[in-house]
Design a protein around this motif. Structure first.
Motif, PDB file in Angstrom:
ATOM      1  N   ILE A  57       0.821  -1.195   0.000  1.00 46.43           N
ATOM      2  CA  ILE A  57       0.000   0.000   0.000  1.00 46.43           C
ATOM      3  C   ILE A  57       0.857   1.248   0.000  1.00 46.43           C
ATOM      4  CG2 ILE A  57      -1.596   1.370   1.385  1.00 46.43           C
ATOM      5  CD1 ILE A  57      -2.991  -1.010   2.180  1.00 46.43           C
ATOM      6  N   PRO A  62       5.048   5.290   1.957  1.00 47.07           N
ATOM      7  CA  PRO A  62       4.566   3.960   2.311  1.00 47.07           C
ATOM      8  C   PRO A  62       3.615   4.036   3.485  1.00 47.07           C
ATOM      9  CG  PRO A  62       6.653   4.352   3.364  1.00 47.07           C
ATOM     10  CD  PRO A  62       6.340   5.597   2.579  1.00 47.07           C
ATOM     11  N   PHE A  63       2.729   3.087   3.573  1.00 49.34           N
ATOM     12  CA  PHE A  63       1.967   2.956   4.812  1.00 49.34           C
ATOM     13  C   PHE A  63       2.530   1.784   5.595  1.00 49.34           C
ATOM     14  CE2 PHE A  63      -1.639   1.040   7.212  1.00 49.34           C
ATOM     15  CZ  PHE A  63      -1.673   2.002   8.200  1.00 49.34           C
ATOM     16  N   ASP A  64       3.071   2.098   6.732  1.00 45.98           N
ATOM     17  CA  ASP A  64       3.622   1.068   7.595  1.00 45.98           C
ATOM     18  C   ASP A  64       2.736   0.964   8.828  1.00 45.98           C
ATOM     19  OD1 ASP A  64       4.972  -0.523   9.347  1.00 45.98           O
ATOM     20  OD2 ASP A  64       6.947   0.271   8.795  1.00 45.98           O
ATOM     21  N   ALA A  65       1.976  -0.114   8.870  1.00 45.93           N
ATOM     22  CA  ALA A  65       0.983  -0.275   9.933  1.00 45.93           C
ATOM     23  C   ALA A  65       1.630  -0.338  11.301  1.00 45.93           C
ATOM     24  CB  ALA A  65       0.157  -1.526   9.691  1.00 45.93           C
ATOM     25  N   LEU A  66       2.910  -0.693  11.341  1.00 44.95           N
ATOM     26  CA  LEU A  66       3.555  -0.802  12.645  1.00 44.95           C
ATOM     27  C   LEU A  66       3.960   0.571  13.159  1.00 44.95           C
ATOM     28  CD1 LEU A  66       5.715  -3.956  11.906  1.00 44.95           C
ATOM     29  CD2 LEU A  66       3.551  -3.801  13.172  1.00 44.95           C
ATOM     30  N   LYS A  67       4.246   1.479  12.239  1.00 50.41           N
ATOM     31  CA  LYS A  67       4.708   2.796  12.667  1.00 50.41           C
ATOM     32  C   LYS A  67       3.571   3.771  12.941  1.00 50.41           C
ATOM     33  CE  LYS A  67       8.421   3.446   9.792  1.00 50.41           C
ATOM     34  NZ  LYS A  67       9.236   4.275   8.926  1.00 50.41           N
ATOM     35  N   HIS A  68       2.499   3.675  12.158  1.00 50.08           N
ATOM     36  CA  HIS A  68       1.443   4.677  12.280  1.00 50.08           C
ATOM     37  C   HIS A  68       0.089   4.036  12.540  1.00 50.08           C
ATOM     38  CE1 HIS A  68       4.359   7.599  11.027  1.00 50.08           C
ATOM     39  NE2 HIS A  68       4.619   6.890   9.953  1.00 50.08           N
ATOM     40  N   ARG A  69      -0.671   4.679  13.402  1.00 48.37           N
ATOM     41  CA  ARG A  69      -1.951   4.109  13.790  1.00 48.37           C
ATOM     42  C   ARG A  69      -2.984   4.247  12.688  1.00 48.37           C
ATOM     43  NH1 ARG A  69      -3.602   7.352  17.585  1.00 48.37           N
ATOM     44  NH2 ARG A  69      -5.722   7.440  16.782  1.00 48.37           N
ATOM     45  N   THR A  70      -2.971   5.370  11.989  1.00 47.62           N
ATOM     46  CA  THR A  70      -3.952   5.573  10.916  1.00 47.62           C
ATOM     47  C   THR A  70      -3.253   6.082   9.656  1.00 47.62           C
ATOM     48  OG1 THR A  70      -4.394   7.898  11.404  1.00 47.62           O
ATOM     49  CG2 THR A  70      -5.672   6.288  12.643  1.00 47.62           C
ATOM     50  N   PHE A  71      -3.956   5.972   8.538  1.00 45.51           N
ATOM     51  CA  PHE A  71      -3.446   6.498   7.270  1.00 45.51           C
ATOM     52  C   PHE A  71      -3.115   7.973   7.393  1.00 45.51           C
ATOM     53  CE2 PHE A  71      -6.121   3.254   4.735  1.00 45.51           C
ATOM     54  CZ  PHE A  71      -5.088   2.341   4.787  1.00 45.51           C
ATOM     55  N   GLN A 129      -9.420  11.733   2.759  1.00 45.26           N
ATOM     56  CA  GLN A 129      -9.180  10.583   1.879  1.00 45.26           C
ATOM     57  C   GLN A 129     -10.026  10.712   0.623  1.00 45.26           C
ATOM     58  OE1 GLN A 129     -10.346   6.033   1.982  1.00 45.26           O
ATOM     59  NE2 GLN A 129      -8.926   6.418   3.645  1.00 45.26           N
ATOM     60  N   VAL A 133      -3.723   4.576  -1.876  1.00 38.07           N
ATOM     61  CA  VAL A 133      -4.784   5.327  -1.230  1.00 38.07           C
ATOM     62  C   VAL A 133      -4.509   6.800  -1.486  1.00 38.07           C
ATOM     63  CG1 VAL A 133      -6.008   5.760   0.930  1.00 38.07           C
ATOM     64  CG2 VAL A 133      -4.917   3.550   0.543  1.00 38.07           C
TER      65      VAL A 133
END
Lengths: 325, 325
Positions: free
Chosen positions: B11, B45-54, B75, B98
């Motif tokens: 993503i 990049p979207f890193d789900a581990l680093k950030h809680r939301t987009f 969005q 996104v």
DNA sequence: TCAAAAGTGTTATCCTTACACCCATGT
DNA sequence: ACATGGGTGTAAGGATAACACTTTTGA
């Protein structure tokens, strides 16, 4: 800043599939037959190798699993919140879900649905405060407003929201009798979630402070963040039907003007003015009389109409811009 | 139908960051300094581990890379088409992006931007047919309409679209002088893409049949599907500013009513009626006079106004519902 | 004094909302 | 005949769109 950097992640498509029956908007839910398992919206994987677009993937998994022909399909929102997927007994890093709204009709033969463990449920089971057709829902004054008012007494300084809690409460729920905006479905649900008043919030570890005595549930819960997706779907449909002729996807081929009005009212969750609604429908020229009459209406027979699909080609067709009251 | 099945995928968040300067809406683009490399929107990049939301992830990578404070963020859409990412020299399976719309102001000090290889470009460079402020853009009759008309002469039977090509063309581009809807930016771009008339389509292997002689380019191209995301952003902003007070994110703290009107016109791509616009602004009570006067306007000094941020709290504030002509 | 832009007053038209009554059928 | 829902006419008020002219500054 250059190209997109890559992060492996998983994507699920989640569909809010809507039909209207007996003046009640219904939503396809699955998972009901397993004792104790919470209901959820149908959802499927997105496999980029198998399907060219999200929409194709969505139509495919819905058709495969329910033999349901969905007509109108529209992307709602992509949810990526961590925390919103926490659920007892569920593991795995499913993080991102792309929500879709789909419109269809309740099938005459529901064998395929039953086989898939799915069924249509009235959406107001999940949002009882959204149905104002019998007047202001009692649950608002009895439970929701007091609890939210308590929560909004103070706004923690660390809270980053653009507006203080009191203002957000007023915008979402109006003040007293007036100010209710039927399109603010998501804002209302999000407030309830933030305040820890819905089951999903407790499940995700929120709202512990307030929920010392276990309060009455505010509507039925859904798995994961599916109720949030449903809230988004309701809001979008309530809004969309005003500027695009999508209601007709939910009606039979032929219908009376009252059926049309009842369907719109069911979705909007409020009553409309009969004469004005009829004039409105007439002015849009979206429908034409079939010449037939509906029998068994209980009173005078009603003229049957059909949606003029050709208007879509001839001009930018708006929906039914019904107004207040 | 049960839980979501998982598919590993990647993503990227892509941002259309808008500012308005000199009566021209501008969009932040990057990659210009590398010779031959096509421009693109900033994406991370979207890193789900680093950030809680987009949204947090988006704000973070924009701030890190450009030192730009974006205010309003929203969005747009999640694009998952295979094929739309094909690009010479670029490999890897980046499939899902996104798209986000962000509003800001052109910074007085653009060192951070330059360092990141980014800059603001007028968005009409990418969509010359969308700017009607000097009348109907010549490119429409000179190139676009003839080419699309040829493409729409026939509609292949295998084409699954709900409407025949001719009807889609008419809806998106209007017929002749009238019928232009400034919000249909995406529909117009998609038609041009489908017809193989924009560079991106040729890059993706479309429109070979029609493009025997190399035609003049229709607007500047962007990498990947970034021009589609930009089209979505323009459409959304043109629509949104009518029912939510978002224009003010693009203006300085203090502004004259003419500046406000010019900004709205720049985004909408057309002129508005001065008196009616002023009455409209007054009726919304979204602004208040500062008491100061703008000097150097070239003529009579204009009164300065500021946006009343408090209206957001007190009532559900609409935008500037400007009408026709 | 003239160019350039700011700022205001008024009217016709259409759309929205609200009002109350008559009509056709089944029981 | 009466209950039930179908179906219509009309008027007040407000919003919208179109109209042209006066004012204040800098050059």
């Amino acid at each position: 800043m250059r190209g997109p950097v890559r992060t492996p992640i998983e994507i699920g498509l989640t569909a809010a599939i809507v039909a209207v029956e007996e003046e009640s908007p219904r939503i396809l839910v699955a998972g009901a037959d397993r004792a104790g398992a919470p209901l959820g919206l149908p959802s499927g994987p997105f496999d980029a190798l198998k399907h060219r677009t999200f929409e194709i993937a969505l139509r495919t998994f819905v058709a495969e699993q329910t033999a349901l022909a969905v007509g109108y399909v529209e992307q709602l929102y992509t949810f990526g919140d961590r925390g919103r997927h926490a659920q007892a007994g569920d593991t795995g890093p499913h993080v991102v879900s792309v929500g879709y709204l789909a419109l269809t009709r309740v099938p005459a033969d529901d064998k395929a649905l039953k086989a898939a463990g799915a069924r249509f449920e009235p959406w107001y089971r999940f949002f009882p405060w959204e149905d104002w057709r019998k007047g202001r829902p009692a649950i608002l004054n009895a439970a929701i407003i007091p609890a939210l008012a308590a929560w909004a007494k103070t706004t923690p300084a660390r809270e980053q929201a653009a507006l203080p809690r009191r203002a957000r409460l007023k915008l979402a729920f109006g003040d007293g009798a007036s100010g209710w905006d039927e399109e603010k479905v998501l804002e209302r649900y999000e407030l309830l979630y933030e305040a820890g008043l819905v089951e999903e919030a407790r499940r995700d570890g929120r709202g512990v402070a307030l929920a010392r005595k276990k309060p009455a549930p505010l509507g039925a819960a859904l798995r994961f963040d599916h109720r949030r997706i449903l809230a988004t779907a309701i809001a979008r449909l309530r809004s969309k039907m005003k500027y695009r002729p999508v209601v007709f996807e939910l009606l039979d081929e032929e219908f009376t003007l009252t059926e049309l009005q009842r369907t719109v009212e069911a979705i909007a969750g409020r009553h409309l003015h009969k004469q004005n609604f009829r004039r409105l429908v007439e002015s849009t020229a979206l429908v034409e009389p079939t010449g037939e009459m509906a029998t068994k209406t209980g009173g005078r027979p009603a003229a049957l109409y059909r949606f003029r699909r050709d208007v879509l080609a001839e001009r930018p067709a708006a929906g039914l811009r019904f107004g207040g009251r």
